[in-house]
Design an enzyme around this catalytic site. Structure first.
Site, PDB file in Angstrom:
ATOM      1  N   TYR A   1      53.305  10.988 -39.155  1.00  0.00           N
ATOM      2  CA  TYR A   1      53.485  10.255 -37.899  1.00  0.00           C
ATOM      3  C   TYR A   1      54.749  10.712 -37.166  1.00  0.00           C
ATOM      4  O   TYR A   1      55.723  11.170 -37.780  1.00  0.00           O
ATOM      5  CB  TYR A   1      53.592   8.755 -38.156  1.00  0.00           C
ATOM      6  CG  TYR A   1      52.277   8.101 -38.489  1.00  0.00           C
ATOM      7  CD1 TYR A   1      51.435   7.632 -37.480  1.00  0.00           C
ATOM      8  CD2 TYR A   1      51.865   7.948 -39.815  1.00  0.00           C
ATOM      9  CE1 TYR A   1      50.214   7.029 -37.780  1.00  0.00           C
ATOM     10  CE2 TYR A   1      50.653   7.352 -40.121  1.00  0.00           C
ATOM     11  CZ  TYR A   1      49.837   6.893 -39.094  1.00  0.00           C
ATOM     12  OH  TYR A   1      48.629   6.300 -39.382  1.00  0.00           O
TER      13      TYR A   1
ATOM     14  N   GLU B   1      25.408  34.861 -26.119  1.00  0.00           N
ATOM     15  CA  GLU B   1      24.620  34.929 -27.337  1.00  0.00           C
ATOM     16  C   GLU B   1      23.876  33.634 -27.547  1.00  0.00           C
ATOM     17  O   GLU B   1      24.198  32.600 -26.948  1.00  0.00           O
ATOM     18  CB  GLU B   1      25.511  35.218 -28.537  1.00  0.00           C
ATOM     19  CG  GLU B   1      26.514  34.118 -28.859  1.00  0.00           C
ATOM     20  CD  GLU B   1      27.367  34.459 -30.060  1.00  0.00           C
ATOM     21  OE1 GLU B   1      26.791  34.926 -31.068  1.00  0.00           O
ATOM     22  OE2 GLU B   1      28.584  34.267 -29.998  1.00  0.00           O
TER      23      GLU B   1
ATOM     24  N   GLU C   1      21.636  38.390 -28.770  1.00  0.00           N
ATOM     25  CA  GLU C   1      22.783  38.473 -27.878  1.00  0.00           C
ATOM     26  C   GLU C   1      22.377  39.140 -26.571  1.00  0.00           C
ATOM     27  O   GLU C   1      21.351  39.822 -26.492  1.00  0.00           O
ATOM     28  CB  GLU C   1      23.911  39.274 -28.542  1.00  0.00           C
ATOM     29  CG  GLU C   1      24.439  38.639 -29.829  1.00  0.00           C
ATOM     30  CD  GLU C   1      25.517  39.471 -30.491  1.00  0.00           C
ATOM     31  OE1 GLU C   1      25.646  40.671 -30.128  1.00  0.00           O
ATOM     32  OE2 GLU C   1      26.220  38.946 -31.368  1.00  0.00           O
TER      33      GLU C   1
ATOM     34  N   ASP D   1      16.239  26.134 -15.130  1.00  0.00           N
ATOM     35  CA  ASP D   1      17.706  26.231 -15.195  1.00  0.00           C
ATOM     36  C   ASP D   1      18.234  26.934 -13.947  1.00  0.00           C
ATOM     37  O   ASP D   1      19.115  27.785 -14.016  1.00  0.00           O
ATOM     38  CB  ASP D   1      18.137  26.989 -16.452  1.00  0.00           C
ATOM     39  CG  ASP D   1      19.625  26.819 -16.756  1.00  0.00           C
ATOM     40  OD1 ASP D   1      20.252  25.941 -16.133  1.00  0.00           O
ATOM     41  OD2 ASP D   1      20.150  27.554 -17.601  1.00  0.00           O
TER      42      ASP D   1
END
Length: 845
Positions: A251, A547, A552, A688
């Site tokens: 802490y 990828e 890819e 898309d």
């Protein structure tokens, strides 16, 4: 019982997830071994020869003479180094080193080394472990890989390895870095130095012992430390999860009297301006020792270093529940979507002491969120059994909690939704909504295929058969049904049939993009000639574009493309200039189903021959890895192209920033509409459509066209690019759905049609007229965007539309609004949109 557990689950899950992130998600190899990090980003202070220069310092590879070797001995100065530039801030949790084996010919290795790192390339910091030691033990031979946990972790863009020796000797090195992209974007915080607590004559040091900035006059500044190291302190601040450290180590703590003020002021500096949604603070509450959670936070926001603090400040009251429970806790504080690069938060004391272990932010970039998906990268193998056991336990607990939460939320969500909707839904509509939790998607009450792993439903359920990494073969094609037609709008051309009212096939693309969806009968076209087989040695790698699960996407060049007689496409490339192409590569170890999908994708894409659609040029399928070669436009994607420009106004250019004119924007939008008109004529659905998926023609650096236009072509691999990971809604850490571009029926019902592409076109047009300066609905979180889709569904006048861009004429904005009509049958066709943009919009001011 479940309802009583629900308030406790988020805090517990947060604790577990942060531990899981530190232990698991941030231990990916970052690309030295597999070549993701290019040679140009690996440099060194010197090299013994060309065959041992910096680029050969890659773990487990044997290029050149097998490693990086400096020009001279590293004893006694230790000033030689190997540097890796990661190009953006990363959270580094592990490093790996190896000597030079060179098939037994070379026997050089480093028994120890130092690490230095930098976040800006100017200020370098020497890494020290939790006990202040700088020297890291290295290798004992030339072939074994030695992995070292970084405790504390490093947050940096650049890292240098300094090999060490205890005598004059030659050393060589190969390295790898493990971690993940630093999602917070935090580069420094300023805070008061922590204090010392005296308990029964035992000093408890609550200082930030790993802070890597400067300390002066009781203030820490210019660095990062324990407040962002991913380690959460326990209930008893005297104990620590680390061995051999002092009490209070986990802490940072402040005493109200010692500090001399009622608040602890912490200032956070980020790399770039971000939109802040939530701040999470993990604090101790050992009230028996006068340690309590803060009771109020006041946060101020500043757009940049030289900007004034924005008004008003945000004041948040913290209700102190469970006052007698001494457990530490994570408190989630809503920041209201405020934009800033610098935050200053004042935490008010509730007692004598305030102890904080960790502070993290949920935020997004003004235009794009940081790239953060490391899925598919190899994991570092650590032989620590304790770490493996811890990770295994965390995985089991998290999966159990997720299952419980999913069941609870599923029951409550559908009970609430049905309670609101029963009064207004017809029986047919009700049946569609009830279909969502099942294993199959229902489109107009016709069962179709199971979703692939990349495009899943918004909500996942315990009986969901989709698993990450498992390919889902489309189910048996059902008997086609009659397709209802999509109405004409305001004098549009012929009616456009709805896609997805009949049976469909949806392919898992090489890069995971699963974008084009087509009628089942189009899956095996017979009217297309075979594509040319291109010699793969002519493909010269330039950079990795993205990828996915099965492969890819690389940016490559073909030198002298005119010499390839089987390339029939008429290229506008001057002789002697290389041709830029995108190459989708299927991983050699891909499953048989993935290979079949690859060949289907080749056949389908070969049908797309339109001036505004990216063209498939050829394939490399005679041997592994299978490749398909498509066009790539030299000015990159439209989002990046526009975001670096300003709109040209009537007064003309007044600065050196590249400009774009309103007519040029409309011409580009018209080209996109033309390409979509072609796709809809084939009953193809893109799913898309966005500026990130449109490519811009023309050569970089030429014709910065003070207001000029470029050729636009629609592509399909934006989802695979890390740059745009923030544009996709995540389920369990994976990019899944571009919800900010999706029609409400796509989000709630999984219904993708030509009409939903029209909706996405409206959002794309909004992006263009905003010159891509912000993400759609940037003031909303992903969850609020989904809630807004529910408002469209309920249709009670509470839905929120994208606002009219400043440069957008009212008539053009009305076209956008028609694209976002709740009733998909009332949205315009692409034929009408193209006609409007070509004939009407060009004359608007």
């Amino acid at each position: 019982m479940a309802t009583q557990m629900l308030p406790l689950l988020p805090a517990l899950l947060t604790v577990l997830l942060v531990s899981w992130t530190a232990a698991q998600d941030c231990r990916y190899a970052l690309g030295m071994e597999d070549g993701t990090i290019p040679d140009s980003d690996i440099t060194a202070s010197s090299a013994w020869s060309d065959s041992t220069e910096a680029k050969h310092g890659r773990l487990s590879t044997g290029e050149g003479d097998g490693a990086w070797c400096p020009a001279g001995p590293v004893f006694p100065s230790g000033s030689e180094y190997l540097q890796v530039d990661l190009r953006k801030l990363h959270f580094l949790s592990l490093v790996g080193t190896q000597g030079r084996h060179a098939d037994g010919l070379g026997r050089e290795f480093a028994r120890s080394y130092r690490l230095r790192y930098s976040r800006d390339g100017r200020h370098w910091i020497t890494w020290k472990d939790r006990w202040g030691q700088e020297v890291v033990s290295g290798n004992e031979n030339t072939y074994d890989v030695v992995l070292k946990d970084l405790g504390p972790p490093i947050i940096a863009r650049m890292v240098r390895f300094y090999p060490l020796a205890d005598r004059v000797m030659s050393v060589c090195l190969r390295v790898e870095l493990y971690g993940c992209v630093w999602k917070d974007g935090l580069k420094a915080y300023t805070a008061p130095v922590g204090h010392v607590m005296d308990l029964s004559d035992t000093p408890v040091y609550l200082n930030d012992s790993i802070y890597d900035g400067s300390k002066e006059a009781g203030v820490m500044f210019g660095g990062l430390g324990q407040l962002c190291d991913g380690v959460l302190g326990g209930n008893d601040f005297m104990e620590s999860k680390e061995l051999r450290v002092w009490p209070g180590y986990d802490y940072v703590g402040w005493n109200r009297e010692t500090l001399g003020q009622p608040t602890v002021d912490i200032e956070f500096h980020f790399e770039k301006t971000r939109v802040f949604h939530t701040m999470q603070v993990h604090s101790n509450h050992r009230h028996t020792q006068h340690v309590r959670v803060f009771n109020e936070v006041v946060c101020e926001f500043k757009a940049s270093l030289l900007s004034p603090w924005a008004e008003p400040a945000l004041s948040l009251q913290v209700p102190l529940s469970d006052l007698h429970d001494p457990s530490s806790r994570t408190i989630s504080l809503p920041l209201g979507g405020r934009p800033a690069q610098i935050l200053r938060c004042r935490f008010s004391f509730s007692d004598r002491w305030l102890l904080i272990s960790e502070i993290s932010f949920y935020s997004s970039m003004n235009t794009h969120t940081p790239d953060l998906s490391q899925a598919g990268l190899p994991m570092a193998k650590d032989d620590s059994s304790n770490t493996a056991i811890l990770i295994g336990c965390l995985v089991g607990i998290i999966l159990l909690l997720l299952a419980v939460i999913a069941v609870i939320l599923w029951r409550q969500y559908w009970k609430k939704l049905l309670g609101k909707a029963q009064g207004s839904l017809s029986s047919d509509e009700l049946r569609v909504h009830l279909s969502v939790p099942s294993d199959n998607v229902v489109i107009n009450n016709t069962n179709t295929h199971t979703y692939s792993s990349r495009y899943q439903r918004i909500h996942t359920f315990p009986d969901d058969r989709d698993r990450e990494g498992e390919y889902q073969e489309p189910s048996t094609v059902l008997r086609p049904r009659e397709q209802p037609h999509y109405g004409e709008a305001s004098g549009a051309g012929g009616s456009v049939p709805h896609y997805a009212e009949a049976d469909i096939i949806s392919l898992q693309g090489v890069s995971g993009n699963n974008t084009y969806a087509i009628p089942a009968l189009s899956a095996t076209p017979t009217d297309c000639p075979p594509l040319p087989e291109l010699p793969r040695e002519r493909l010269l790698f330039k950079e990795k574009l993205g990828e996915g699960q099965f492969g890819e996407v690389h940016l490559c060049e073909i030198e002298n493309p005119q010499d390839l007689a089987n390339l029939e496409f008429p290229f506008n490339v001057r002789k002697g200039r290389p041709l830029l192409v995108a190459v989708k590569i299927l991983r050699p170890d891909a499953s048989k189903n993935a290979r079949n999908d690859f060949l289907k994708e080749v056949k389908i894409l070969s049908r797309l021959k339109d001036p505004n659609i990216i063209r498939l040029l050829g394939v490399c399928v005679s041997s592994d890895p299978l490749c398909m070669v498509t066009e790539y436009m030299e000015s990159g994607d439209l989002n990046q192209y526009l975001s670096h420009r300003v709109l040209l106004d009537k007064t003309g250019p007044s600065h050196n920033t590249p400009t774009i004119s309103y007519p040029a924007l409309i011409s580009m939008a018209s080209q996109i509409a033309s390409g979509m008109k072609f796709l809809s004529s084939l009953n193809f659905v893109h799913r898309d459509l966005a500026t990130r998926n449109c490519l811009v023609g023309g050569e970089r650096g030429e014709g910065e066209d003070r207001g000029g236009e470029r050729q636009i072509k629609i592509a399909d691999f934006g989802m695979s690019r890390n740059l745009y990971a923030g544009d996709y809604y995540r389920i369990q850490g994976r990019a899944v759905l571009p919800i900010r571009w999706m029609a409400w029926e796509c989000i709630l019902m999984g219904k993708f049609t030509t009409a939903s592409d029209v909706w996405a076109f409206g959002v794309t047009l909004w992006e263009m007229l905003s010159v891509c300066q912000e993400q759609p609905y940037s003031h909303m979180t992903d969850e609020q965007v989904i809630d807004n889709a529910g408002e469209f569904f309920r249709d009670q006048g509470r839905q929120v539309y994208l606002s009219r861009p400043a440069v957008c004429p009212q008539g053009l904005y009305e076209l956008m609004l028609s694209c976002w009509n709740r009733d998909c049958k009332l949205r315009p066709s692409f034929a009408y949109i193209h006609s409007f943009l070509t004939e009407d919009a060009m004359n608007m001011v």
